[in-house]
Design an enzyme around this catalytic site. Structure first.
Site, short mmCIF file in Angstrom:
data_model
loop_
_atom_site.label_atom_id
_atom_site.label_comp_id
_atom_site.label_asym_id
_atom_site.label_seq_id
_atom_site.Cartn_x
_atom_site.Cartn_y
_atom_site.Cartn_z
N TYR A 126 0.88 -1.17 0.00
CA TYR A 126 0.00 0.00 0.00
C TYR A 126 0.91 1.22 0.00
CZ TYR A 126 -4.26 2.57 1.60
OH TYR A 126 -5.35 3.39 1.72
N LYS A 130 -1.44 -1.30 -4.15
CA LYS A 130 -2.49 -0.30 -4.14
C LYS A 130 -1.80 1.04 -4.05
CE LYS A 130 -5.92 2.35 -2.29
NZ LYS A 130 -6.36 3.08 -1.10
#
Lengths: 307, 307, 307, 307
Positions: D139, D167
């Site tokens: 992330y 992400k």
């Protein structure tokens, strides 16, 4: 949505400033570079931007560079002149010189070095526009100015006729999208991205053009990319962008140097290898790419079929 | 530990630049201000620093300011001239002008606007020193330059005779302590702090002096503070510093403006209220303190017994 | 000015957390360390701060560490427990556990990971204080939290009885001075600096104490420094501070690692070399100092006469 | 170029966490929200991300949220579980709980609060992947972690089978393009953008999907956008994106609050107005949108035809 008709759009490379080995302006190389860009089909020329080493040039050198670009261009495309100075009155001084030198528009950042407030930034642009008597672009480049220009302010200044456009090197693609959305109601306001590896997405999102440093090295590629986008062939635009993104890897060759020296050094070295400019000399305190780095750039140009 | 003997030490205020209502240099006020500072017992004058609005002045104005300061000083104390420019060659141009104008030393930051690498920063200072033929101070002011000067580099440049001193506005008191420690072996190298509210601790830690913006308003206070420290009366130094820190609250009067405008506006307004300078006008795009803000500054001056 | 009487003041080292080679809490070493610090004359113990690797410990490990510190301390000095968690409710959970474990006060930062607003930060501290039923310290550490606590807010919370003190690791000595000035009217509010190399100046400016990571390695030195300051012998305080600043150079031994690993690794290695703790093991993903780095720390300890 | 076949792609909204007025998890609302998203045609669900207020939830609440999402989803689409914790061992603890709760993959950031080094960040992800025994997403969210994940490292970890995807909420569209380019050789590696207003350009550049916070409010819109892109109808994708960008203006309604509270508050308020969740309550120390702000959100929903 009104049809867009900004006076400055399309492919507008920031013209690098070739130097002699002694650090003087290499005017013959600069003239060849302008010719190469025009032959490559560019829609405008941005002189004295960050990619032109403008922060490294003396006042006399800046004026000389602009005169050479304007002269070599001979009115073929619009010439936009960077007026990169710390504060309002200093920008205005340069804007007036730029107008005398034949620029068609001027570009200014927010004040830098000094700390500023949004109200001061807005006043800054309004006063420059009032004094310059030329179309004014705002240059949004937080990596240099350490300030992101506010989208609402830019659109307000555009609506008021203060700004003719924005050159966005902010790296903030979300804000950029809102700038494009806001520009829908401002048909003469030009939104240009300075990020040469995401031009396809920028154009898809409504941008009017690009100011690609890499466009010095491969103007034909950016011409094709812009033409594909204009024709609605987005898959072809993306493929061309991918190719250019791989070419842009020339800026990763140099380690242990500044981002400025790595990027501009790569462009100059590539232009030298493509026989457009004579040396890859850089302004003090930067240093030019050495033989090993030059060979690495050459290999990447070969991979791209540009030698 | 060798006894320290830097050529530039003690209280060296950065002289603010009075302006007329039209934005011109108010030379009469500037001459009065220099006289006030000398009468206050300062040890040197720093012209064309950040507090002098140097980033807002044109080249012609900068030269004029320096000439007026040098003239009014008439050789009484050393005059240090800021040469605040983006890159090496531009700094050198200003350094040569400063020398012609009678400066005793010059001050330069690392390159700004452009991204730099430590190796480039070191080369930058070496080239300026070689060209300027005057003692050179490094100006460490990350809030403007967005780069902290490396302590080891500063000490190396000092040892090599490149730097005569440092003006530290970094706000990094840990690095500053190591700079002072390193300077123990460099008796002629001046370490000056630019933070006017922690001067007692800086001097206790070994600093050679201070460049206090607030020293424009109350030079006598900084004179006392430095004298207490020199006499080893640290409790008196701290008490004086506390008093000056409270006076420095004049910079918090203005809201919704930049830090630069708030700080310099407060100094100018206080000097106007003390009848040293004629107006509190500020350079575009800053605005001068209004009547309400001026009254608030006046109240703080009254509290401090300075009116 | 009222005489100061904060409940927590003086030398309050942040107790490092010794680990076994397997990464478990080395309770025997931790007990020896607490004994060493108490023998060195510290005035309090700060467990589970940044220097305790609290961000690396599981909940179970955190609770275990605090229990061991409280147990080994056996009521000799106050124990302050860090409750370093992202947001209000998570801090409160830890504060309640800390109270059960015998802490005398708790320490919380502003929210981190998430973006916050000043109003939220103030509410955060008010809610923690209301729920914790223990004295609450605000921990100002922008290098971790990426937010500087506002001086006016801290003083307001102090005046309202929400905060018992501040542990300032902000590196902002100007704001710290104003915190000290504001605390003059708050005799029970403790202002502690976390910067171990500028303690002399902090105390001269009115600080109530210090939370020195290096105090793990040389508590006796900080004891002497604080005693000199209390006695008004500032020259001796500064000389002791200089000695400790040179000792602090152990944190510069490790290159190509994080600041956290370099600093805590140096402290742990020094404590291992001084036979206080058994290993210099570090939490994943940090790595312990290797043999060469350990030798370099040993040399600096020798230079300081600490081996 | 190999055909892409990542296990996690398409529209994967980060599921917001509905709360009761008392701050408890509103499980009935959460179940309705999951049903709404599935009915809207999403390809996956991301629970316990930043948009889920994960930084504000206690451990028990986090586990409860994940269980409810997994239960309501009932195996219809993959569920990715955020494990947002400061360091490696703490992430691993949450990853193991997530696996037990039925997550199909886990998501971790680089360490935060503590300062890290690239080598430590890489080790961090490798150790999590080894311990979690579930596909791992990195992330990249510098606004929270204050660190940009290095593109070369991400691609190296992908090639080594450590990472199943990324992400990207970095806001760095240039780095994102190079991530997409590098992923061409990694057909199972999913590149997801977290920026909901530039999805068209991201997909044109090669992204595999999007994690849109706004997708909570209008999953059908993101479904259409993704379908247009998959069909190569980029003009339609851009038009849908423009519509969603205008809808996203709901996050600008709240002033004088944090970006987190403004964004999540807008999503919750819109979901309440669309009768999906019961309250727009926010975690302490944030506050819910008030009546006036709620009315402003309602007006924007009306403009978008979503009420």
């Amino acid at each position: 949505m009104t049809a867009r008709r900004p006076a400055f759009s399309g492919v507008v490379p920031p013209v690098v400033t070739p130097l002699t080995a002694d650090g003087d302006i290499d005017t013959a190389s600069l003239e060849r570079l302008v010719g190469f860009l025009l032959e490559g089909g560019v829609d405008g020329l941005f002189a004295l931007g960050s990619s032109s080493e403008t922060a490294y040039l003396t006042e006399a050198q800046r004026t000389r560079v602009l005169e050479v670009v304007v002269g070599a261009n001979a009115g073929q495309v619009p010439v936009i002149a960077g007026c990169i100075e710390t504060t309002t009155n200093r920008v205005i001084e340069r804007a007036l010189i730029s107008r005398e030198s034949g620029a068609d528009a001027v570009v200014a950042t927010a004040p830098f070095y000094t700390r500023t407030h949004p109200v001061e930034i807005e006043r800054h642009f309004r006063e420059i526009a009032a004094a310059a008597e030329l179309p004014l672009f705002a240059y949004d480049i937080p990596v240099c100015v350490h300030n992101k220009l506010d989208t609402a302010m830019l659109l307000r200044l555009a609506a008021d006729g203060v700004l003719a456009g924005v050159k966005d090197s902010s790296g903030d693609d979300v804000a950029f999208r809102y700038l494009c959305l806001g520009a829908r109601e401002l048909p003469e306001f030009a939104v240009l991205t300075g990020h040469e590896v995401v031009v396809d997405g920028a154009l898809l999102g409504g941008a009017d053009g690009v100011v690609p440093g890499l466009g010095n090295v491969d103007p034909h590629g950016y011409r094709r990319l812009a033409d594909h986008a204009a024709a609605g062939d987005w898959a072809a635009a993306a493929a061309e962008q991918d190719r250019l993104a791989r070419l842009f890897e020339i800026v990763t060759v140099a380690e242990n140097t500044s981002g400025t020296a790595a990027g501009l050094g790569a462009f100059k070295t590539a232009l030298m290898l493509r026989d457009i400019i004579t040396t890859n000399a850089m302004s003090t305190p930067m240093t030019a790419y050495d033989a090993e780095q030059t060979a690495a750039v050459a290999a990447l140009l070969d991979r791209a079929g540009l030698r």
